[in-house]
Structure formats: C-alpha cells, structure tokens
Scaffold this motif. Structure first.
Motif, PDB file in Angstrom:
ATOM      1  N   ARG A 162       2.727  20.771  11.685  1.00 35.68           N
ATOM      2  CA  ARG A 162       2.762  22.169  12.112  1.00 35.68           C
ATOM      3  C   ARG A 162       2.583  23.126  10.944  1.00 35.68           C
ATOM      4  N   LEU A 163       3.135  22.778   9.795  1.00 34.31           N
ATOM      5  CA  LEU A 163       3.096  23.650   8.621  1.00 34.31           C
ATOM      6  C   LEU A 163       1.888  23.366   7.720  1.00 34.31           C
ATOM      7  N   LEU A 164       1.058  22.407   8.107  1.00 29.73           N
ATOM      8  CA  LEU A 164      -0.068  21.979   7.256  1.00 29.73           C
ATOM      9  C   LEU A 164       0.444  21.607   5.865  1.00 29.73           C
ATOM     10  N   ASP A 165       1.566  20.935   5.843  1.00 28.25           N
ATOM     11  CA  ASP A 165       2.248  20.592   4.604  1.00 28.25           C
ATOM     12  C   ASP A 165       1.766  19.235   4.098  1.00 28.25           C
ATOM     13  N   LEU A 166       1.162  19.206   2.923  1.00 33.19           N
ATOM     14  CA  LEU A 166       0.653  17.960   2.343  1.00 33.19           C
ATOM     15  C   LEU A 166       1.692  17.264   1.465  1.00 33.19           C
ATOM     16  N   ALA A 167       2.925  17.780   1.448  1.00 32.75           N
ATOM     17  CA  ALA A 167       3.960  17.180   0.619  1.00 32.75           C
ATOM     18  C   ALA A 167       4.182  15.695   0.908  1.00 32.75           C
ATOM     19  N   PRO A 168       4.134  15.233   2.178  1.00 30.36           N
ATOM     20  CA  PRO A 168       4.297  13.791   2.408  1.00 30.36           C
ATOM     21  C   PRO A 168       3.243  12.951   1.697  1.00 30.36           C
ATOM     22  N   PHE A 169       2.035  13.456   1.616  1.00 31.23           N
ATOM     23  CA  PHE A 169       0.983  12.736   0.893  1.00 31.23           C
ATOM     24  C   PHE A 169       1.277  12.736  -0.599  1.00 31.23           C
ATOM     25  N   HIS A 170       1.697  13.885  -1.123  1.00 27.88           N
ATOM     26  CA  HIS A 170       1.983  13.992  -2.552  1.00 27.88           C
ATOM     27  C   HIS A 170       3.126  13.065  -2.960  1.00 27.88           C
ATOM     28  N   SER A 171       4.205  13.069  -2.174  1.00 28.56           N
ATOM     29  CA  SER A 171       5.372  12.268  -2.539  1.00 28.56           C
ATOM     30  C   SER A 171       5.107  10.771  -2.388  1.00 28.56           C
ATOM     31  N   ALA A 172       4.320  10.384  -1.405  1.00 29.16           N
ATOM     32  CA  ALA A 172       4.056   8.958  -1.173  1.00 29.16           C
ATOM     33  C   ALA A 172       3.117   8.373  -2.219  1.00 29.16           C
ATOM     34  N   ARG A 215       0.832  -1.196   0.000  1.00 28.21           N
ATOM     35  CA  ARG A 215       0.000   0.000   0.000  1.00 28.21           C
ATOM     36  C   ARG A 215       0.872   1.254   0.000  1.00 28.21           C
ATOM     37  N   TYR A 216       0.293   2.362  -0.421  1.00 30.36           N
ATOM     38  CA  TYR A 216       0.982   3.650  -0.353  1.00 30.36           C
ATOM     39  C   TYR A 216       1.003   4.098   1.112  1.00 30.36           C
ATOM     40  N   GLU A 217       2.189   4.360   1.631  1.00 28.18           N
ATOM     41  CA  GLU A 217       2.331   4.728   3.046  1.00 28.18           C
ATOM     42  C   GLU A 217       2.688   6.203   3.167  1.00 28.18           C
ATOM     43  N   VAL A 218       1.803   6.983   3.762  1.00 30.33           N
ATOM     44  CA  VAL A 218       2.023   8.408   3.954  1.00 30.33           C
ATOM     45  C   VAL A 218       2.566   8.615   5.369  1.00 30.33           C
ATOM     46  N   VAL A 219       3.776   9.128   5.470  1.00 26.15           N
ATOM     47  CA  VAL A 219       4.419   9.330   6.777  1.00 26.15           C
ATOM     48  C   VAL A 219       4.444  10.815   7.080  1.00 26.15           C
ATOM     49  N   ILE A 220       3.801  11.199   8.185  1.00 26.52           N
ATOM     50  CA  ILE A 220       3.802  12.608   8.583  1.00 26.52           C
ATOM     51  C   ILE A 220       4.446  12.754   9.955  1.00 26.52           C
ATOM     52  N   ASP A 221       5.035  13.918  10.185  1.00 25.14           N
ATOM     53  CA  ASP A 221       5.705  14.172  11.463  1.00 25.14           C
ATOM     54  C   ASP A 221       5.310  15.553  11.983  1.00 25.14           C
ATOM     55  N   ASN A 222       5.956  15.978  13.053  1.00 28.86           N
ATOM     56  CA  ASN A 222       5.605  17.249  13.681  1.00 28.86           C
ATOM     57  C   ASN A 222       5.731  18.428  12.724  1.00 28.86           C
ATOM     58  N   ASP A 223       6.783  18.424  11.897  1.00 29.93           N
ATOM     59  CA  ASP A 223       6.997  19.555  11.003  1.00 29.93           C
ATOM     60  C   ASP A 223       5.909  19.664   9.950  1.00 29.93           C
ATOM     61  N   SER A 224       5.596  18.553   9.296  1.00 27.30           N
ATOM     62  CA  SER A 224       4.548  18.603   8.272  1.00 27.30           C
ATOM     63  C   SER A 224       3.202  18.948   8.880  1.00 27.30           C
ATOM     64  N   LEU A 226      -7.861  17.665   8.301  1.00 28.41           N
ATOM     65  CA  LEU A 226      -8.939  18.473   7.748  1.00 28.41           C
ATOM     66  C   LEU A 226      -8.512  19.117   6.434  1.00 28.41           C
ATOM     67  N   ARG A 227      -7.282  19.610   6.389  1.00 30.49           N
ATOM     68  CA  ARG A 227      -6.796  20.206   5.139  1.00 30.49           C
ATOM     69  C   ARG A 227      -6.684  19.136   4.050  1.00 30.49           C
ATOM     70  N   LEU A 228      -6.177  17.969   4.418  1.00 28.55           N
ATOM     71  CA  LEU A 228      -6.062  16.877   3.454  1.00 28.55           C
ATOM     72  C   LEU A 228      -7.436  16.499   2.902  1.00 28.55           C
ATOM     73  N   ASP A 229      -8.405  16.383   3.789  1.00 25.90           N
ATOM     74  CA  ASP A 229      -9.749  15.980   3.371  1.00 25.90           C
ATOM     75  C   ASP A 229     -10.418  17.058   2.530  1.00 25.90           C
ATOM     76  N   ALA A 230     -10.172  18.310   2.851  1.00 18.69           N
ATOM     77  CA  ALA A 230     -10.744  19.391   2.062  1.00 18.69           C
ATOM     78  C   ALA A 230     -10.161  19.411   0.649  1.00 18.69           C
ATOM     79  N   THR A 231      -8.901  19.007   0.518  1.00 18.79           N
ATOM     80  CA  THR A 231      -8.248  18.997  -0.788  1.00 18.79           C
ATOM     81  C   THR A 231      -8.630  17.771  -1.604  1.00 18.79           C
ATOM     82  N   TYR A 232      -8.744  16.624  -0.931  1.00 20.82           N
ATOM     83  CA  TYR A 232      -9.067  15.363  -1.604  1.00 20.82           C
ATOM     84  C   TYR A 232     -10.267  14.713  -0.897  1.00 20.82           C
TER      85      TYR A 232
END
Length: 254
Positions: A98-108, A87-96, A155-161
């Motif tokens: 805190r910044l509401l950064d969806l890059a981990p989802f995009h890259s995974a 499966r596609y594994e999306v790994v998020i941490d404190n930095d992503s 919430l940001r992830l769900d609003a986008t996708y």
C-alpha cells in the motif's frame, strides 16, 4: 491510494475462457500465484533483424508445451523446482504494498541503492519473493498479478532496480512471476495467464539491453551467456549479432 487501472480489463479465470484470435502468438502459463508451473511461447515464423524468437520453452526444462490442450499429448508439466536453498527471501505484505515501500527488499537483500549491488553473490544465491497479501474479500478469485496495487509495487521495484530479473530464482518460477507483474496479460481458465505478445517481446528486449550492460560493467564472466539464459527462460533466443551491436555502440552508464 489512487486507483491504477490496467491497460485493458483482466478477466477472472472463473468468469470466462479467452480464445486467441486467429494466427495470434500467445504466451501461456499456469497458476501465477503459485510460482508459475509453465511458460511457453508460440510464434509465427518471423525474424526481427538479428534477434530470433524460439518456438517454445518452459522453466521446468523437460519438454515443449502445446498452447492447446487438445493438441498436447505429452505428460503434464512438472511444477517449478523448490526455492533455492539459502536464497534471499523478500517478504512483502499489505502495508508495504500500500505504501510502495521497498524496505522489505532492502532489508532482505542488503541492496539499498542501484549502485550498491555487486551481482556475483546474488547470481549465486538468487532472490525470491513471498507475497503475504490479504484480500479484502476472501472469496476474490483474482490471481496476485491481477491486483493493481501489487503490480504497482513491483513496477516501482523494477524501475529502481531494472537489472533485478537476472538475479531471481529462475527455476523456482520467480522470473516468470516477476514478468507477470509487469507485462499486460489476461486470464484464461484453460491456459492460465495469456500475455500480450508484443508487450512481452518489448519487455524482454529492454531487459537484455539493461542486464548485459550491467553484467559487463561489473566484470561478471560470460555476460552474454547469462543474458541469453535469462531471455531463453522467457522463450526467446538472442543472437550474438545483437551483443556485437551493443558492444560497438556502448554507452557510459556512470
């Protein structure tokens, strides 16, 4: 970062038990930070138009659950299945987070915009999340879904996708945990997480509308069945009459 306050206080499971008010439908599951082991719904007999709610369901799929421990004579609920291999594994941490950064989802996943996702491959492989969140206080007893900053990221992830729930690794508990991030709930020592039932119902119905139309748009075979399966994983049975209404009054999503 701005402080996000939940609609009502979320109690720690170590601080108090939450007793349901009389004749109030409740949704119960255990250990949401460990990919929920159970997810059951109990409803009073009621109908809402053509949409019927089932009595009880859990993602393990082996038996119905009682909301009250003393009434449950069945064996213990089995934990969710292991993550689906590949499966596609999306790994998020404190930095992503805190910044509401969806890059981990995009890259995974390779999904970089709502229009770039072709559902067929993702329906086969599914998507899951690993949340590497370091608490400021290592003794903080809160579950992951009780941290406002984590919920805000989802919430940001769900609003986008907004169609994302249908692509998750359901049997490993990802759909239940994702829902816990978005639906108001409280914690109970005995019952685990207890959802606001009206909020859960609204969440599910909104996802039914979105997911069914999205699957149809991408010519996924049997979109009704896939949408029904998603709703059933959250304890709701959806009748064909609802899909007939959607088809009869379809909207242009371009």
């Amino acid at each position: 970062m701005a402080t996000i306050k939940p609609p009502y206080p979320l109690s720690s499971p170590l601080k108090q038990n939450i007793s349901p008010p009389p004749q109030t439908p409740l949704v119960s599951c255990k250990s949401i930070s460990e990919s929920l082991a159970c997810f059951s719904i109990s409803y009073l007999s009621r109908q809402r138009g053509q949409v019927a709610a089932s009595v009880a369901f859990n993602p393990s799929g082996n038996f119905d659950l009682s909301l009250y421990d003393e009434e449950d004579e069945s064996e213990k609920v089995q934990p969710p299945m292991p993550p689906k291999e590949g499966r596609y594994e999306v790994v998020i941490d404190n930095d992503s987070i805190r910044l509401l950064d969806l890059a981990p989802f995009h890259s995974a996943t390779g999904i970089t915009s709502p229009l770039s996702a072709e559902p067929k491959e993702f329906l086969e492989r599914t998507i899951g999340f690993t949340i590497n969140y370091t608490r400021e206080d290592e003794h903080d007893p809160r579950e992951l879904s009780e941290f406002p900053e984590i919920r805000l990221w989802f919430l940001r992830l769900d609003a986008t996708y907004p169609w994302l729930p249908v692509l998750l690794d359901w049997r490993a508990g990802e759909l239940a945990r994702y829902t816990a991030m978005l639906v108001p709930h409280q914690m109970s020592m005995r019952m685990g997480v207890v959802f606001n039932p009206e909020a859960l119902e609204l969440f599910i119905m909104k996802k039914v509308f979105i997911v069914y139309s999205w699957l149809k748009k991408h010519n996924v075979p049997k979109p009704r069945l896939k949408t029904k399966d998603m709703a059933r994983m959250l304890g709701f049975g959806i009748g064909d009459e609802l899909f007939d209404l959607i088809d009869d009054h379809s909207l242009d999503q371009s």
